[in-house]
Write an enzyme that holds these catalytic residues in place. Structure first.
Site, PDB file in Angstrom:
ATOM      1  N   ILE A 144       0.872  -1.171   0.000  1.00  0.00           N
ATOM      2  CA  ILE A 144       0.000   0.000   0.000  1.00  0.00           C
ATOM      3  C   ILE A 144       0.916   1.229   0.000  1.00  0.00           C
ATOM      4  O   ILE A 144       2.053   1.160   0.456  1.00  0.00           O
ATOM      5  CB  ILE A 144      -0.985   0.029   1.197  1.00  0.00           C
ATOM      6  CG1 ILE A 144      -0.262  -0.148   2.534  1.00  0.00           C
ATOM      7  CG2 ILE A 144      -2.043  -1.045   1.026  1.00  0.00           C
ATOM      8  CD1 ILE A 144      -1.206  -0.107   3.724  1.00  0.00           C
ATOM      9  N   ASP A 145       0.428   2.313  -0.566  1.00  0.00           N
ATOM     10  CA  ASP A 145       1.260   3.501  -0.748  1.00  0.00           C
ATOM     11  C   ASP A 145       1.783   4.040   0.581  1.00  0.00           C
ATOM     12  O   ASP A 145       1.191   3.817   1.640  1.00  0.00           O
ATOM     13  CB  ASP A 145       0.454   4.604  -1.445  1.00  0.00           C
ATOM     14  CG  ASP A 145      -0.033   4.195  -2.818  1.00  0.00           C
ATOM     15  OD1 ASP A 145       0.633   3.360  -3.451  1.00  0.00           O
ATOM     16  OD2 ASP A 145      -1.090   4.697  -3.241  1.00  0.00           O
ATOM     17  N   LYS A 146       2.861   4.777   0.497  1.00  0.00           N
ATOM     18  CA  LYS A 146       3.486   5.354   1.688  1.00  0.00           C
ATOM     19  C   LYS A 146       2.476   6.097   2.555  1.00  0.00           C
ATOM     20  O   LYS A 146       2.426   5.911   3.767  1.00  0.00           O
ATOM     21  CB  LYS A 146       4.611   6.308   1.259  1.00  0.00           C
ATOM     22  CG  LYS A 146       5.265   7.055   2.416  1.00  0.00           C
ATOM     23  CD  LYS A 146       6.320   8.036   1.921  1.00  0.00           C
ATOM     24  CE  LYS A 146       6.918   8.817   3.090  1.00  0.00           C
ATOM     25  NZ  LYS A 146       7.926   9.807   2.626  1.00  0.00           N
TER      26      LYS A 146
END
Length: 344
Positions: A144-146
């Protein structure tokens, strides 16, 4: 090479002409060897066919030949272990489920060599990592994105990595996200019905079906396509709306596929970008009368995409048990929602 275990089997009828493809087809399921791992083992001289070492992945093979693969002890990883606190939701010998905070990168990369989830897991798991792909490291099967918070499952063993990767490949993993978006998607909205790739299912469920690929000029973005790229399907339903008239919606989004930035780019394509999303237009102005000015400023100042991986469900790759985990909204998103609720 220190051999940890040996795997022997016979090539079945009509094998693919190339060794690497034949191994990928016929290697026993319980060996838990991916195509990538098999390719490396061939290069290392760990594969014998009919009693001879074969290092060429394109070598021709035949039905009935005996294959023997020597799998070495897992190597120590070059990734630095870092003592970073983690919120562990579940852990056993084969996998670990983490509730990742916003701001943490999943895997080390040139721009983020340290402080990542993998660095933290190297320290947390220590000697409990039995090895993934021939190295003692956590097995990342999805990301999942930062700046997205929420649930992530990570493999601690080859068996778990192999089994989880198959489930993600087959799109059988249950993944639900909560997102705060601009506008309120509605099946009666003619604008939305005119957007290519957008449709509605029973229950006012928005379905977005497109191809996705890296943007031609901005390599940090994904772009919606209808030719080329990778197939992507997102569904979303409105849980709650805010404002008079409604100008924001809390959406429950779920993935049929799992592409980079999928929810973010799909919702922006539909004209309902996520609040706080700096990449896909999450800094829109709200109508002045819809929300009090102080609340509108709070929404505008939200520092990240308002996206949280809330539910994760899968079959345990070793025990076969069905597992399902939920993570409540993080404090920043919960505070934002309380602000807009109080304004209504």
């Amino acid at each position: 090479m220190s051999i940890h275990r040996r795997i022997s089997f016979i090539l079945r009828a009509s094998p693919p002409s190339r060794l690497d493809k034949a191994l990928a087809r016929d290697v026993p399921e319980d060996a838990n060897l991916s195509r990538t791992r098999l390719g490396k083992l061939i290069e290392q001289g760990a594969v014998m066919v009919a009693g001879e070492v074969v290092r060429d992945p394109r070598a021709r093979v035949a039905e009935g030949q005996v294959v023997e693969i020597g799998v070495e002890e897992a190597e120590e990883s070059h990734i630095q272990a870092e003592d970073i606190p983690l919120e562990v939701i579940h852990e056993d010998d084969d996998l670990i489920v983490i509730n990742k905070p916003a701001g943490m990168v999943v895997h080390p990369a040139p721009g983020s060599p340290s402080g990542t989830l993998v660095n933290a897991l190297m320290a947390h798991c220590g000697d409990n990592l039995s090895g993934v792909g021939g190295m003692k490291r956590p097995g990342i099967v999805h990301r999942i994105d930062k700046e997205t918070s929420g649930l992530l499952v990570v493999a601690k063993s080859d068996a778990a990595h192999h089994g989880l990767a198959k489930q993600f490949e087959k799109h059988t993993v249950e993944r639900y996200y909560m997102a705060l978006v601009y506008g309120v998607p509605d099946a009666n909205d003619p604008r939305l019905r005119g957007i290519k790739g957008a449709s509605f299912e029973t229950g006012n469920i928005l379905k977005l079906t497109t191809q996705l690929a890296r943007h031609k000029t901005d390599r940090q973005r994904q772009a919606v396509l209808f030719n080329g790229g990778r197939h992507a399907v997102t569904r979303a339903r409105t849980v709650e709306s805010f404002g008079t008239p409604p100008v924001l919606a809390l959406m429950e989004c779920w993935l049929e596929t799992g592409r980079t930035h999928q929810i973010r780019v799909h919702m922006a394509h539909a004209g309902h970008s996520l609040v706080g999303d700096p990449t896909y237009g999450g800094r829109r102005k709200l109508p002045k009368a819809a929300l009090p000015e102080i609340v509108a400023e709070t929404v505008k100042a939200f520092p990240r995409q308002a996206l949280h991986a809330a539910v994760l469900g899968f079959e345990h790759p070793v025990s076969g048990q069905m597992m399902r985990f939920e993570a409540p909204l993080p404090q920043d998103m919960d505070d934002l929602l309380q602000s807009v609720r109080l304004a209504v």
